[in-house]
Motif scaffolding. Structure first.
Motif, short mmCIF file in Angstrom:
data_model
loop_
_atom_site.label_atom_id
_atom_site.label_comp_id
_atom_site.label_asym_id
_atom_site.label_seq_id
_atom_site.Cartn_x
_atom_site.Cartn_y
_atom_site.Cartn_z
N ALA A 254 1.95 -11.96 45.66
CA ALA A 254 2.73 -12.96 44.92
C ALA A 254 2.56 -12.81 43.41
O ALA A 254 3.52 -12.98 42.67
N ASP A 255 1.39 -12.55 42.90
CA ASP A 255 1.12 -12.30 41.48
C ASP A 255 1.70 -13.39 40.57
O ASP A 255 2.48 -13.13 39.67
N GLU A 256 1.28 -14.61 40.79
CA GLU A 256 1.81 -15.77 40.07
C GLU A 256 1.65 -15.68 38.56
O GLU A 256 2.51 -16.12 37.81
N ASP A 257 0.54 -15.12 38.09
CA ASP A 257 0.29 -15.05 36.65
C ASP A 257 0.75 -13.74 36.02
O ASP A 257 0.68 -13.58 34.81
N GLY A 258 1.16 -12.79 36.84
CA GLY A 258 1.64 -11.51 36.32
C GLY A 258 0.54 -10.52 35.97
O GLY A 258 0.81 -9.46 35.41
N ASP A 259 -0.70 -10.84 36.33
CA ASP A 259 -1.82 -9.96 36.00
C ASP A 259 -1.73 -8.62 36.74
O ASP A 259 -2.01 -7.57 36.16
N ARG A 260 -1.36 -8.67 37.99
CA ARG A 260 -1.27 -7.43 38.77
C ARG A 260 -0.12 -6.57 38.27
O ARG A 260 -0.25 -5.34 38.20
N ALA A 261 0.99 -7.18 37.91
CA ALA A 261 2.12 -6.42 37.36
C ALA A 261 1.71 -5.74 36.05
O ALA A 261 2.08 -4.60 35.79
N GLU A 262 0.92 -6.43 35.24
CA GLU A 262 0.44 -5.85 33.99
C GLU A 262 -0.46 -4.65 34.25
O GLU A 262 -0.38 -3.64 33.56
N MET A 263 -1.31 -4.74 35.26
CA MET A 263 -2.18 -3.62 35.58
C MET A 263 -1.36 -2.42 36.02
O MET A 263 -1.62 -1.28 35.63
N ILE A 264 -0.32 -2.66 36.82
CA ILE A 264 0.56 -1.58 37.28
C ILE A 264 1.26 -0.95 36.08
O ILE A 264 1.42 0.27 36.00
N ARG A 265 1.69 -1.75 35.11
CA ARG A 265 2.32 -1.21 33.89
C ARG A 265 1.32 -0.34 33.11
O ARG A 265 1.69 0.71 32.58
N MET A 266 0.06 -0.76 33.05
CA MET A 266 -0.95 0.04 32.35
C MET A 266 -1.15 1.38 33.05
O MET A 266 -1.30 2.42 32.40
N VAL A 267 -1.12 1.37 34.37
CA VAL A 267 -1.27 2.63 35.12
C VAL A 267 -0.09 3.55 34.81
O VAL A 267 -0.27 4.75 34.55
N ARG A 268 1.12 3.01 34.81
CA ARG A 268 2.31 3.81 34.49
C ARG A 268 2.21 4.40 33.08
O ARG A 268 2.56 5.57 32.86
N THR A 269 1.75 3.60 32.14
CA THR A 269 1.61 4.08 30.76
C THR A 269 0.60 5.22 30.69
O THR A 269 0.88 6.26 30.06
N CYS A 270 -0.53 5.07 31.33
CA CYS A 270 -1.53 6.13 31.35
C CYS A 270 -1.00 7.39 32.04
O CYS A 270 -1.27 8.50 31.60
N GLN A 271 -0.22 7.16 33.09
CA GLN A 271 0.36 8.30 33.82
C GLN A 271 1.30 9.08 32.90
O GLN A 271 1.26 10.31 32.87
N MET A 272 2.12 8.39 32.12
CA MET A 272 3.03 9.06 31.18
C MET A 272 2.26 9.78 30.07
O MET A 272 2.61 10.88 29.68
N LEU A 273 1.20 9.15 29.56
CA LEU A 273 0.42 9.75 28.49
C LEU A 273 -0.36 10.98 28.96
O LEU A 273 -0.65 11.87 28.17
N ALA A 274 -0.69 11.01 30.24
CA ALA A 274 -1.46 12.13 30.79
C ALA A 274 -0.61 13.38 30.99
O ALA A 274 -1.16 14.47 31.17
N LYS A 275 0.69 13.25 30.93
CA LYS A 275 1.57 14.41 31.15
C LYS A 275 1.59 15.31 29.94
O LYS A 275 1.42 15.00 28.85
#
Length: 68
Positions: free
Chosen positions: A47-68
């Motif tokens: 459910a991610d009511e506060d959006g914390d989990r979505a933010e973590m997923i965004r951080m992972v995506r950002t790191c994934q792009m930077l690692a390329k």
């Protein structure tokens, strides 16, 4: 909390731990990848009511792009 309710919590916790291992380039990360962490976290987002989990997923995506 039932066993069924605990499963996503454990999976998301594992994704957070994996995220940390990748950030630190831990020798214990094995064959863990940014994509693997993202998939694990997204599958356990819930459910991610506060959006914390979505933010973590965004951080992972950002790191994934930077690692390329």
């Amino acid at each position: 909390m039932t066993e069924k309710e605990k499963k996503p919590v454990h999976h998301f916790s594992a994704a957070v731990a994996g995220f940390g291992m990748l950030l630190r380039d831990s020798r214990f990360k094995g064959d863990l990848t940014w994509e693997g962490v993202r998939i694990l976290a997204a599958g356990a987002k819930g459910a991610d009511e506060d959006g914390d989990r979505a933010e973590m997923i965004r951080m992972v995506r950002t790191c994934q792009m930077l690692a390329k």
